[in-house]
Design a protein around this motif. Structure first.
Motif, PDB file in Angstrom:
ATOM      1  N   LEU A   1       5.569  -6.240   1.303  1.00 55.30           N
ATOM      2  CA  LEU A   1       5.437  -5.236   0.245  1.00 55.30           C
ATOM      3  C   LEU A   1       6.094  -3.957   0.730  1.00 55.30           C
ATOM      4  CD1 LEU A   1       1.677  -5.683  -0.756  1.00 55.30           C
ATOM      5  CD2 LEU A   1       3.673  -6.529  -1.972  1.00 55.30           C
TER       6      LEU A   1
ATOM      7  N   ILE B   1       5.974  -1.917  -4.104  1.00 59.45           N
ATOM      8  CA  ILE B   1       4.749  -1.240  -4.530  1.00 59.45           C
ATOM      9  C   ILE B   1       5.196  -0.013  -5.309  1.00 59.45           C
ATOM     10  CG2 ILE B   1       2.626  -0.094  -3.852  1.00 59.45           C
ATOM     11  CD1 ILE B   1       2.826  -1.468  -1.185  1.00 59.45           C
TER      12      ILE B   1
ATOM     13  N   LEU C   1       0.131   0.077  -8.373  1.00 61.51           N
ATOM     14  CA  LEU C   1      -1.184   0.269  -7.776  1.00 61.51           C
ATOM     15  C   LEU C   1      -2.205   0.534  -8.875  1.00 61.51           C
ATOM     16  CD1 LEU C   1      -0.413   2.480  -4.687  1.00 61.51           C
ATOM     17  CD2 LEU C   1      -1.070   0.080  -4.699  1.00 61.51           C
TER      18      LEU C   1
ATOM     19  N   GLU D   1       4.075   2.807  -6.514  1.00 59.33           N
ATOM     20  CA  GLU D   1       3.064   3.841  -6.669  1.00 59.33           C
ATOM     21  C   GLU D   1       3.608   4.917  -7.580  1.00 59.33           C
ATOM     22  OE1 GLU D   1       0.287   6.790  -4.125  1.00 59.33           O
ATOM     23  OE2 GLU D   1       2.369   6.541  -3.672  1.00 59.33           O
TER      24      GLU D   1
ATOM     25  N   VAL E   1      -3.931  -0.689   0.138  1.00 61.98           N
ATOM     26  CA  VAL E   1      -3.556  -2.104   0.059  1.00 61.98           C
ATOM     27  C   VAL E   1      -4.462  -2.919   0.972  1.00 61.98           C
ATOM     28  CG1 VAL E   1      -1.703  -3.767   0.440  1.00 61.98           C
ATOM     29  CG2 VAL E   1      -1.172  -1.525  -0.512  1.00 61.98           C
TER      30      VAL E   1
ATOM     31  N   LEU F   1      -3.207  -2.594  -6.540  1.00 62.28           N
ATOM     32  CA  LEU F   1      -2.881  -4.017  -6.471  1.00 62.28           C
ATOM     33  C   LEU F   1      -4.177  -4.815  -6.557  1.00 62.28           C
ATOM     34  CD1 LEU F   1      -0.422  -3.998  -3.477  1.00 62.28           C
ATOM     35  CD2 LEU F   1       0.136  -4.263  -5.878  1.00 62.28           C
TER      36      LEU F   1
END
Ligand SMILES: Nc1ncnc2c1ncn2[C@@H]1O[C@H](COP(=O)(O)OP(=O)(O)OP(=O)(O)O)[C@@H](O)[C@H]1O
Ligand SMILES: [Mg+2]
Length: 406
Positions: free
Chosen positions: A49, A72, A94, A74, A18, A96
């Motif tokens: 986040l 997030i 992701l 993932e 990130v 991002l």
């Protein structure tokens, strides 16, 4: 002024990703999840986040402070699916991009966020042909509103031949029948999958086709690889032959397990009687994990060992997290159901009776729950307990009543 963004994530790798992606445009402050409380006070971020493991009290705290939150994603997992609705923005996948953060800050609520060509999500949202034109035909599922399947139901067992595939196939067909919503059935019993055989399908493509797909799979590719069965469910076949490549690596399993929930309201996964890495990945991603066992002392002992393994690997907290289905019950086993339930530490148990009609229906390529009323009723009862969202939103109870009344 550069906006401050707090990234609360337990994995340094994700935090770093990130930072690398967004640091030119934003002031990124990476912290552990447990530091989010204090850091929110001291750095006054514009956006926080978080990962899927943020607990409810932290989310409530952030809600009270008025700071914007985004998840997030993932990996789609149990926590993520349950909690997606609590975040201001439910899903950022992701990698991002600065563009997608702009959209969050601008108050976009629908996710994934169709923003710019740089955002891979954008591509996934709007499937296009090679020449860039829209692909006609039925859309699998609108990606606005809810972003992930309501349930990802994984069927496993320590025992081969216990009835995992029969249960998985019939659950998938019955969920579709009762809710009218889109259902995917993924055969992750690699290399011995037999979902297509039970459904008498001869798929041209199988899950290995997703190996060459990017992390975010396009709808057009999903449609190309999966085969629609006459019951209305979409089937993702496992590779047909037994060869080296039949053992799939965990990243391919994860790709499948994170992408199918984007396109289907319900995802049902059949697995094998093993603890291969791809089987364990499926268990990890399950919102409901089902264990299909038979009703004898050896199988009960094996099931206890299997449950202990899952606990030792942090896949479940307690045996009661797993739904037990005793299949092929005759009533003459000489084992008391309550004792078996107590022995396994199970909280939710269903029994499915042994019936020649089930075997015959399978041999004739029929869906047994549609061919045998008793079995159909038992499967409907399990669906009724497994899918509370469907009950709330889809008039499931009425449809269930109608089905049982037939
Ligand atoms: N309740 C039942 N009554 C009668 N026959 C059943 C029942 N459940 C399963 N069977 C039969 O048992 C056989 C094995 O079932 P199934 O293929 O679902 O097991 P499995 O656990 O998926 O096996 P594997 O470990 O090989 O994947 C099938 O031929 C099926 O017809
Ligand atoms: Mg099977």
């Amino acid at each position: 002024m550069m906006y401050r963004i707090l990234v609360g994530h337990p994995h340094p790798g994700v935090r770093q990703k990130v930072v690398d992606t967004l640091q030119d445009r934003f002031l990124i402050i990476p912290v552990n999840l447990n530091e989010v409380y204090s850091q929110t006070e001291s750095v006054a971020p514009r956006l926080v986040l978080l990962d899927a493991y943020a607990d409810d009290s932290l989310l409530e705290h952030l809600l009270a402070t008025g700071v914007q939150t985004a998840l997030i994603a993932e990996e789609a997992n149990l926590n993520l699916m349950r909690k997606a609705g609590l975040y201001d923005v439910a899903l950022l996948t992701l990698p991002l991009t600065p563009g997608c953060i702009d959209a969050v800050l601008a108050g976009e609520k629908t996710c994934p966020i169709p923003l710019s060509a740089e955002n891979p999500i954008d591509d996934a949202l709007q499937p296009k042909g090679k020449d860039g034109t829209e692909i006609p035909g039925e859309s699998l599922r609108s990606l606005t509103g809810t972003t992930l399947a309501k349930e990802l139901i994984v069927v496993g067992s320590p025992k081969g031949g216990s009835g995992k595939t029969v249960i998985a196939v019939n659950l998938a067909a019955t969920i579709h029948q009762l809710t009218g919503q889109s259902v995917a059935l993924a055969d992750l019993d690699v290399p011995w999958g037999d979902v297509p055989a039970q459904l008498q399908l001869t798929p041209e493509r199988n899950l290995l086709a997703f190996r060459s797909s990017p992390e975010v799979i396009r709808e057009s590719v999903v449609k190309e690889v999966m085969q629609r069965h006459s019951s209305g469910i979409y089937v993702l076949a496992s590779p047909p032959g037994v060869f080296d490549e039949s053992f799939i690596d965990p990243s391919l399993a994860r790709k499948i397990l994170t992408n199918l929930p984007r396109f289907f309201d319900y995802v049902v996964v059949d697995t094998g009687a093993n603890l291969h890495v791809h089987t364990l990945e499926a268990f990890r991603y399950a919102t409901k994990l089902i264990c299909v066992t038979n009703y004898d002392t050896a199988t009960l002992h094996d099931t206890t060992r299997w449950l202990n393994q899952l606990k030792a690997r942090n896949i479940i907290h307690e045996p009661k997290d797993v739904w037990q289905i005793f299949n092929r019950v005759t009533g003459k086993e000489g084992i008391d159901l309550n004792e078996a339930q107590a022995f396994l530490g199970a909280s939710i148990v269903n029994t499915v009776r042994w019936s020649m009609k089930i075997q015959r229906a399978i041999n004739q390529g029929k869906i047994p729950s549609q061919a045998d009323a008793d079995f159909g009723e038992e499967i409907a009862r399990i669906v009724h307990r497994l899918c509370p969202q469907a009950r709330q939103s889809g008039g499931l109870i009425d449809r269930l009543r109608n089905l049982v009344a037939r």
